[in-house]
Design an enzyme around this catalytic site. Structure first.
Site, PDB file in Angstrom:
ATOM      1  N   CYS A  86       0.809  -1.218   0.000  1.00  0.00           N
ATOM      2  CA  CYS A  86       0.000   0.000   0.000  1.00  0.00           C
ATOM      3  C   CYS A  86       0.845   1.273   0.000  1.00  0.00           C
ATOM      4  O   CYS A  86       0.392   2.314  -0.463  1.00  0.00           O
ATOM      5  CB  CYS A  86      -0.938   0.019   1.206  1.00  0.00           C
ATOM      6  SG  CYS A  86      -2.000  -1.429   1.331  1.00  0.00           S
ATOM      7  N   HIS A 332      -9.707   1.237  -2.738  1.00  0.00           N
ATOM      8  CA  HIS A 332      -8.298   1.097  -2.403  1.00  0.00           C
ATOM      9  C   HIS A 332      -7.561   0.300  -3.479  1.00  0.00           C
ATOM     10  O   HIS A 332      -7.443  -0.924  -3.392  1.00  0.00           O
ATOM     11  CB  HIS A 332      -8.204   0.398  -1.041  1.00  0.00           C
ATOM     12  CG  HIS A 332      -6.830   0.319  -0.467  1.00  0.00           C
ATOM     13  ND1 HIS A 332      -5.734   0.971  -0.993  1.00  0.00           N
ATOM     14  CD2 HIS A 332      -6.367  -0.369   0.625  1.00  0.00           C
ATOM     15  CE1 HIS A 332      -4.673   0.709  -0.259  1.00  0.00           C
ATOM     16  NE2 HIS A 332      -5.027  -0.104   0.728  1.00  0.00           N
TER      17      HIS A 332
END
Length: 380
Positions: A86, A332
């Site tokens: 991430c 996301h």
């Protein structure tokens, strides 16, 4: 050492997995944003020293190189793919800025690309040639299975430890969608791809709907639900970074934003969501930025509880955090999410007072956190 400037910032819309970008490869999403930041600055292709893009779900290879060639950039120009999960989009920007600051480059395009929809199917090669490959969902992020939690249970554990109730998490998620609907992306922030020019997941979320959702992990009082977890998504984002010398060769369409610093930190693998706290604090210490100077912050909302804890422990004014909503309202796209944070900050700072400082922060599996600090230069 050269100062580093962000001369352009673009992203695609964020589409949930299986949505509008379901048939588009990650490199093709990145193609659109690479071309856009080049057009926005009038940069000559021969003036670009490198492309550096974050990605988490590719099955090997170098998707940054594929994207660069797809965008028509010179074959002689190198391209690097960064995989810190991430954190990869922010890390690509920080590493590119470091190369420029050190005098090794004058112009670099950095960002991230990701497609949950087109990610390869994963399987371990069998030890016995007669056996079948063993599918798996994710690789290990630590060498210790007992200290390598899945992210959803890890978020639920944070909620219990910090005593953040399910209802408070849901209120945060409802507010994220509300802010995203009220404000929307800035003009020129999104490059339309496949007819999609706005984030597809944002909706009018209600407390009543949230209350009816089953708990995914954790207790009934502190657990996380589908409303408080960002959905898997597809997107790409990129910024064009330049030294002072490189900037003189460009014609930015918007206000130039200075990259004043950043930090990457490791933390407890069992509490990956809180790693950005140390990264943000380290970035502020290194640059001398104080909390009152931070006019704007984008804290990645992989989980409502994680974003809430990070903002609280860093000491940020909640009013200044994610004013246009966050990933709970968008989705996301792992390797692109940090780059999207940077793109949104660039566009938010276009109208900010001269000298305004913005903070972006994001967490990653395995206990990683990254933060970047930007400052508005000159008049808006």
């Amino acid at each position: 050492m050269s100062a580093v400037f962000m001369a352009a910032a673009r992203r695609t819309a964020v589409a949930p997995r299986g949505g509008a970008f379901a048939r588009i490869e990650a490199a093709d999403l990145a193609d659109a944003v690479l071309r856009a930041v080049c057009a926005d600055t009038g940069v000559a292709a021969t003036d670009i020293d490198e492309v550096m893009l974050g990605n988490a779900l590719y099955g090997g290879g170098n998707p940054a190189r594929v994207a660069a060639l797809r965008a028509g950039l010179p074959e002689e120009m190198p391209a690097s793919t960064i995989d810190t999960q991430c954190c990869a989009g922010v890390d690509a920007i920080l590493l590119a800025a470091a190369r420029i600051r050190a005098g090794d480059a004058d112009v670099i395009i950095a960002g991230g690309l990701e497609s949950f929809s087109r990610a390869p199917v994963r399987a371990h090669r069998p030890l016995d040639a007669t056996a079948a490959p063993q599918p798996y969902e994710r690789p290990p992020f630590t060498p210790w299975p007992s200290r390598d939690p899945d992210m959803i249970p890890a978020a639920a554990q944070l909620a219990a430890e910090w005593d953040i109730a399910r209802a408070a998490q849901e209120a945060f998620a409802v507010d994220s969608h509300r802010k995203a609907l009220a404000r929307g992306p800035a003009a020129g922030e999104i490059v339309p791809v496949a007819g999609l020019a706005s984030d597809a997941f944002t909706r009018r979320l209600s407390a009543g709907l949230c209350a009816r959702l089953p708990v995914l992990a954790g207790s009934a009082s502190h657990g996380v639900t589908a409303a408080t977890v960002a959905v898997e998504a597809d997107a790409a984002a990129a910024v064009l970074l330049a030294s002072e010398a490189g900037l003189r060769r460009l014609h930015p369409a918007g206000r130039v934003i200075r990259v004043i610093g950043g930090a990457r930190r490791g933390g407890d693998p069992e509490r990956p969501g809180v790693a950005p706290i140390a990264a943000a604090q380290d970035a502020m210490r290194r640059t001398g930025v104080t909390l009152p100077e931070i006019a704007l912050a984008e804290i990645m909302e992989a989980f409502a509880v994680q974003a809430m804890i990070c903002a609280q422990e860093i000491g940020l004014d909640p009013v200044r955090v994610n004013p246009g909503g966050g990933a709970l309202a968008r989705g996301h796209p792992i390797g692109a999410s940090g780059a999207i944070v940077a793109v949104r900050l660039w566009h938010e700072l276009q109208a900010a007072p001269s000298g305004a400082v913005a903070l972006g922060a994001i967490a990653a599996a395995g206990g990683l956190g990254s933060a970047v600090l930007l400052r508005a230069e000159g008049a808006p």
